[in-house]
Design a protein around this motif. Structure first.
Motif, PDB file in Angstrom:
ATOM      1  N   ASP A  10       0.837  -1.201   0.000  1.00  0.00           N
ATOM      2  CA  ASP A  10       0.000   0.000   0.000  1.00  0.00           C
ATOM      3  C   ASP A  10       0.865   1.242   0.000  1.00  0.00           C
ATOM      4  N   ASP A  11       0.275   2.336  -0.445  1.00  0.00           N
ATOM      5  CA  ASP A  11       0.943   3.626  -0.373  1.00  0.00           C
ATOM      6  C   ASP A  11       1.075   4.039   1.087  1.00  0.00           C
ATOM      7  N   ALA A  12       1.976   4.965   1.340  1.00  0.00           N
ATOM      8  CA  ALA A  12       2.172   5.479   2.696  1.00  0.00           C
ATOM      9  C   ALA A  12       2.382   6.985   2.616  1.00  0.00           C
ATOM     10  N   ALA A  13       2.296   7.641   3.764  1.00  0.00           N
ATOM     11  CA  ALA A  13       2.605   9.069   3.810  1.00  0.00           C
ATOM     12  C   ALA A  13       4.013   9.264   3.244  1.00  0.00           C
ATOM     13  N   GLU A 115      -7.813  13.123   0.438  1.00  0.00           N
ATOM     14  CA  GLU A 115      -8.021  13.086   1.892  1.00  0.00           C
ATOM     15  C   GLU A 115      -6.682  13.141   2.611  1.00  0.00           C
ATOM     16  N   GLU A 116      -5.869  12.114   2.407  1.00  0.00           N
ATOM     17  CA  GLU A 116      -4.558  12.057   3.045  1.00  0.00           C
ATOM     18  C   GLU A 116      -3.504  11.772   1.981  1.00  0.00           C
ATOM     19  N   ALA A 117      -2.473  12.572   1.936  1.00  0.00           N
ATOM     20  CA  ALA A 117      -1.436  12.426   0.924  1.00  0.00           C
ATOM     21  C   ALA A 117      -0.650  11.137   1.130  1.00  0.00           C
ATOM     22  N   THR A 118      -0.488  10.393   0.046  1.00  0.00           N
ATOM     23  CA  THR A 118       0.305   9.165   0.094  1.00  0.00           C
ATOM     24  C   THR A 118       1.242   9.124  -1.105  1.00  0.00           C
ATOM     25  N   MET A 119       2.273   8.327  -0.946  1.00  0.00           N
ATOM     26  CA  MET A 119       3.284   8.158  -1.992  1.00  0.00           C
ATOM     27  C   MET A 119       3.489   6.658  -2.180  1.00  0.00           C
ATOM     28  N   SER A 120       3.609   6.240  -3.419  1.00  0.00           N
ATOM     29  CA  SER A 120       3.878   4.833  -3.689  1.00  0.00           C
ATOM     30  C   SER A 120       5.375   4.569  -3.603  1.00  0.00           C
ATOM     31  N   LEU A 121       5.725   3.311  -3.505  1.00  0.00           N
ATOM     32  CA  LEU A 121       7.133   2.931  -3.497  1.00  0.00           C
ATOM     33  C   LEU A 121       7.790   3.324  -4.824  1.00  0.00           C
ATOM     34  N   ALA A 122       7.062   3.155  -5.927  1.00  0.00           N
ATOM     35  CA  ALA A 122       7.610   3.521  -7.239  1.00  0.00           C
ATOM     36  C   ALA A 122       7.887   5.021  -7.313  1.00  0.00           C
ATOM     37  N   ALA A 124       8.577   7.014  -4.741  1.00  0.00           N
ATOM     38  CA  ALA A 124       9.726   7.269  -3.868  1.00  0.00           C
ATOM     39  C   ALA A 124      11.019   6.876  -4.564  1.00  0.00           C
ATOM     40  N   GLU A 125      11.019   5.714  -5.179  1.00  0.00           N
ATOM     41  CA  GLU A 125      12.207   5.233  -5.876  1.00  0.00           C
ATOM     42  C   GLU A 125      12.600   6.175  -7.011  1.00  0.00           C
ATOM     43  N   LEU A 126      11.637   6.628  -7.786  1.00  0.00           N
ATOM     44  CA  LEU A 126      11.915   7.541  -8.884  1.00  0.00           C
ATOM     45  C   LEU A 126      12.496   8.852  -8.376  1.00  0.00           C
ATOM     46  N   LEU A 127      11.926   9.404  -7.329  1.00  0.00           N
ATOM     47  CA  LEU A 127      12.394  10.666  -6.761  1.00  0.00           C
ATOM     48  C   LEU A 127      13.834  10.545  -6.252  1.00  0.00           C
ATOM     49  N   ILE A 128      14.096   9.511  -5.483  1.00  0.00           N
ATOM     50  CA  ILE A 128      15.419   9.307  -4.884  1.00  0.00           C
ATOM     51  C   ILE A 128      16.466   8.971  -5.941  1.00  0.00           C
ATOM     52  N   GLU A 129      16.165   7.990  -6.773  1.00  0.00           N
ATOM     53  CA  GLU A 129      17.157   7.527  -7.744  1.00  0.00           C
ATOM     54  C   GLU A 129      17.462   8.582  -8.806  1.00  0.00           C
TER      55      GLU A 129
END
Length: 167
Positions: A10-13, A115-122, A124-129
């Motif tokens: 699942d997505d997370a904050a 409602e509540e902002a979430t980010m997927s793992l994909a 996060a990975e794209l942003l970081i990498e």
């Protein structure tokens, strides 16, 4: 890339997802409520990755510091270099903090939130990498200008040569 099974979580904050990503890679990190800082070793330097979440705007500010400080007498050349480098970027940009002479890469990501902002793992990975990749790609350019005495154009030409074929 992380394994596909992990990508199905699942997505997370945003800050929570970045923390999970850093932990999965074994990267040293520290966290406050709306900010997380990690250290990662690149080919050229150790990078500090800093993310700051602004809930009011649903924006994640992502900064990567390639451990480059610019002396006052080299700032004009670095400003020119930053201009030429930024022309080649699709997302994010390099900048120089005028008060401290610190070079950094910055990217802001708007996170859709009904409602509540979430980010997927994909995400996060794209942003970081992508931040790490751009720092790795252009680190030699900045070093050629700062320490090699090259002009910004010559530094880019020397650092970004395209290889052909396979060794």
């Amino acid at each position: 890339m992380l394994d596909e099974a992990e990508d199905e979580r699942d997505d997370a904050a945003p800050i929570d997802m970045l923390e999970e990503y850093y932990a999965a890679h074994g990267w040293t990190h520290s966290r406050d409520d709306d900010e997380i800082v990690a250290k990662v070793k690149g080919s050229w330097a150790e990078y500090e990755l800093r993310a700051i979440w602004r809930d009011d705007d649903s924006v994640l500010q992502f900064l990567a510091f390639p451990d480059v400080r610019v002396a006052d007498e080299r700032r004009a050349a670095i400003y020119e270099t930053i201009g030429l480098v930024n022309e080649q970027l699709w997302i994010g940009h390099f900048e120089l903090w005028s008060s401290s002479g610190i070079l950094l890469y910055r990217h802001a990501a708007m996170i859709d939130s009904d409602e509540e902002a979430t980010m997927s793992l994909a995400q996060a990975e794209l942003l970081i990498e992508s931040a790490i990749d751009e720092c790795e790609r252009f680190y030699p350019v900045f070093q050629f200008v700062l320490w090699g005495g090259k002009s910004p154009k010559d530094a880019i030409a020397a650092a970004l040569i395209e290889t052909q074929g396979e060794a």
